[in-house]
Design an enzyme around this catalytic site. Structure first.
Site, short mmCIF file in Angstrom:
data_model
loop_
_atom_site.label_atom_id
_atom_site.label_comp_id
_atom_site.label_asym_id
_atom_site.label_seq_id
_atom_site.Cartn_x
_atom_site.Cartn_y
_atom_site.Cartn_z
N GLY A 39 37.06 49.09 41.62
CA GLY A 39 36.45 47.97 41.60
C GLY A 39 37.27 46.91 41.70
O GLY A 39 38.34 46.81 42.62
N ASP A 41 39.04 45.37 39.71
CA ASP A 41 40.25 45.77 38.96
C ASP A 41 41.37 46.36 39.99
O ASP A 41 42.65 45.67 40.33
CB ASP A 41 40.33 46.67 37.81
CG ASP A 41 41.56 46.81 37.06
OD1 ASP A 41 42.56 46.02 37.15
OD2 ASP A 41 41.70 47.89 36.21
N GLY A 127 30.05 46.77 36.95
CA GLY A 127 30.33 47.70 37.70
C GLY A 127 30.12 49.37 36.92
O GLY A 127 29.27 49.61 36.22
N VAL A 128 31.44 49.74 36.98
CA VAL A 128 31.36 51.22 36.21
C VAL A 128 31.17 51.24 34.69
O VAL A 128 31.04 52.15 34.24
CB VAL A 128 32.65 51.80 36.50
CG1 VAL A 128 32.75 52.23 38.04
CG2 VAL A 128 33.84 51.20 36.07
N TYR A 129 31.27 49.95 34.37
CA TYR A 129 30.99 49.68 32.75
C TYR A 129 29.73 49.82 32.21
O TYR A 129 29.32 49.90 31.32
CB TYR A 129 31.78 48.64 32.21
CG TYR A 129 33.31 48.81 31.90
CD1 TYR A 129 33.90 49.96 32.43
CD2 TYR A 129 34.16 48.11 31.15
CE1 TYR A 129 35.25 50.14 32.09
CE2 TYR A 129 35.55 48.28 30.54
CZ TYR A 129 36.07 49.40 31.35
OH TYR A 129 37.35 49.42 31.24
#
Length: 179
Positions: A39, A41, A127-129
């Site tokens: 993402g 990061d 996002g993925v969190y």
């Protein structure tokens, strides 16, 4: 673009690639190890120069959830990167809201300490969190409005990757600005 002016600070919601913004600091939605990931990061690590940023992050050693660290911007247009570690969403009863607000507050504190007048945030933890976007947007808007009252910033950008996210963040900013 949705925006609000508060105490001389322009707060705006934009749709853009955060790695292209010419601001004093971009905020990276980082992991605790500051090792780069997917993402935002991963995009920031690639655009800044993976090897240089990895070396700078390794020297820091990591960052706890709800806090932030700062590095140079390296190959980005932004002079600095503030690495903010937001929480992974569990169920909303594990302090996630406070940790996310803490990541924003720590980012603003670092920016102010380094006299950085313009800062751009991604949608941290959404996002993925898995943090619910409406909830994250409300927290982001609240913390941006509070930071604007300090007079330390000329511009605060909430940089969304998609128009759909920008609508969510824009509505949250409008609601919180009216309070």
């Amino acid at each position: 673009m949705t925006g609000s002016d508060r105490d001389g600070t322009r707060i705006a919601v934009i749709t853009a690639d955060i790695t292209t913004l010419d601001v004093d600091a971009v905020v990276n939605a980082a992991n605790q190890g500051l090792k780069g990931g997917g993402g935002v990061d991963g995009a920031i690590h690639r655009a800044a120069g993976r090897a240089k940023l990895r070396e700078a992050c390794a020297a820091i050693g990591g960052c706890p959830t709800g806090d932030a660290r700062i590095t140079d911007g390296f190959d980005l247009p932004a002079r600095h990167i503030i690495h903010a570690v937001g929480p992974r969403w569990k169920d909303g009863t594990k302090g996630e809201d406070d940790l996310l607000a803490g990541a924003y507050r720590a980012s603003f504190a670092l920016a102010a300490r380094h006299a950085l007048r313009s800062i751009a945030f991604p949608a941290i933890s959404t996002g993925v969190y898995g943090f619910p976007k409406d909830r994250a947007a409300r927290i982001a808007a609240t913390e941006c409005l509070i930071a604007a009252e300090s007079g330390a910033f000329d511009a605060i950008l909430l940089c969304c990757f998609s128009e759909a996210d920008a609508l969510v963040y824009g509505k949250a900013l409008e609601r919180e600005a009216e309070r």
